[in-house]
Scaffold this motif. Structure first.
Motif: not given
Ligand code: MG
Length: 342
Positions: A151-155, A178-182, A204-206, A229-232, A249-253
């Motif tokens: 599970l990826k939990v948004k925090v 966990v993904d804090a989305n900045a 821990v993501e971003q 790093a995602d948004e970075s 790093i998290n790469i998205k199309m």
């Protein structure tokens, strides 16, 4: 080559909330590239955060359609020009990249992953995302996600620990990311990472807003959890400056401009010892299928956007239990879902 596009209205099963926004439905663009009777598919998934809208994506596609030429195999020439001209509209570029790859695969009768020389047995299990909600609703969502082992939990909220405690009540042994989305700050992120790590997390993501590589390095050096790093990390030029500052790093199309740009990022990441996650936006199976072609190159994948939808217009990717299917169907391997009989 003829390029056409239409708006797809996708509805989410549940409202989807992250640290900075909440969504119940959204529009994406289905892009079709037709040449010699074959249609290649792509999906543009514009994100406001990256300065993209449906309108700006359509304007970019309009521009690109005028100089596509008549040879879909000229990927390098076509996509280099797209990136040069529309570096701020990479969601639209990604859709063209997808449509070209799908077209070539269909023309040659091979799946895109095979064109790229990849091994479908190496696709990692995908995480399934739990958006931000109150702890009771989180517990319900975690129960609904019982078939997903990761599970990826948004925090990034004032209730992060309550959220993770709720997940752990029903999923005591699952792998949690966990993904804090900045959503944390450079002042509280270390304390927040310590707090969430008590629940047993894989990464821990971003944690903090983009533009603070030294602060990311400090968080990484805490040695508590790998930092991704995602948004970075939007495009290839962002990779090298993050070397030593993060673990992956998290790469998205839609963020980077598609398969070709993503391959550049993966090669750069590997060259400087970074791990690779392949992620997605809220998007249909067309966008997910494009990203999934590269999944054998990833350490982690987070390709669940289509599973969060009530009305995915396409099918063919699977995803139950986090297991995506790379089939032998040519191109991206997705087809339009038959219209419902009721
Ligand atoms: Mg993320």
């Amino acid at each position: 080559m003829r390029l056409r596009w239409s708006r797809q209205h996708v509805v989410l099963r549940h409202p989807f909330t992250i640290a900075r926004s909440s969504t119940t439905a959204k529009q994406t663009l289905l892009v079709e590239l037709e040449h010699e009777g074959i249609v290649g598919l792509g999906e543009a998934v514009p994100t406001n955060y990256y300065g993209q809208t449906i309108d700006s994506s359509e304007a970019a596609l309009e521009g690109i359609s005028r100089w596509l030429g008549d040879d879909p195999f000229q990927l390098e020439r076509i996509l280099s020009r797209c990136v040069e001209r529309f570096d701020d509209q990479l969601a639209a570029v990604s859709a063209v990249d997808s449509a070209l790859h799908d077209w070539i695969g269909k023309r040659l009768g091979v799946p895109v992953w095979r064109l790229l020389g990849l091994d479908p047995a190496r696709v990692p299990v995908s995480s399934f995302t739990i958006g931000i909600d109150d702890p009771d609703a989180i517990e319900t969502k975690a129960v609904e996600a019982q078939d997903y082992p990761i599970l990826k939990v948004k925090v990034g909220t004032a209730q992060d620990e309550e959220i993770l405690a709720a997940v752990r009540r029903v999923a005591p042994h699952k792998t949690l990311r966990v993904d804090a989305n900045a959503g944390w700050s450079i002042h509280n992120a270390a304390e927040r990472i310590r707090a969430v790590s008590r629940f047993g997390i894989e990464l821990v993501e971003q944690p903090i807003p983009p533009g603070e590589p030294d602060a990311l390095r400090g968080l990484r050096n805490l040695g508590i959890a790998p930092i991704v790093a995602d948004e970075s990390c939007i495009r290839p030029a962002d990779v090298l400056p993050l070397a030593g500052c993060v673990d992956g790093i998290n790469i998205k199309m839609s963020k980077c401009g598609g398969i070709r740009q993503a391959l550049r990022m993966i090669h750069l990441a590997r060259a400087c010892g970074l791990k690779v996650m392949i992620g997605c936006m809220l998007e249909s199976s067309v966008g997910i299928a494009q990203a999934a072609q590269l999944a054998p190159l990833a350490d982690w994948i987070d390709l669940d956007g289509h599973l969060l939808l009530e009305n995915d217009p396409f099918e063919g990717m699977g995803g139950a239990g986090g297991r995506l299917t790379l089939t032998d169907r040519p191109g991206l391997g997705v087809t339009r879902r038959p219209a419902s009989q009721d």
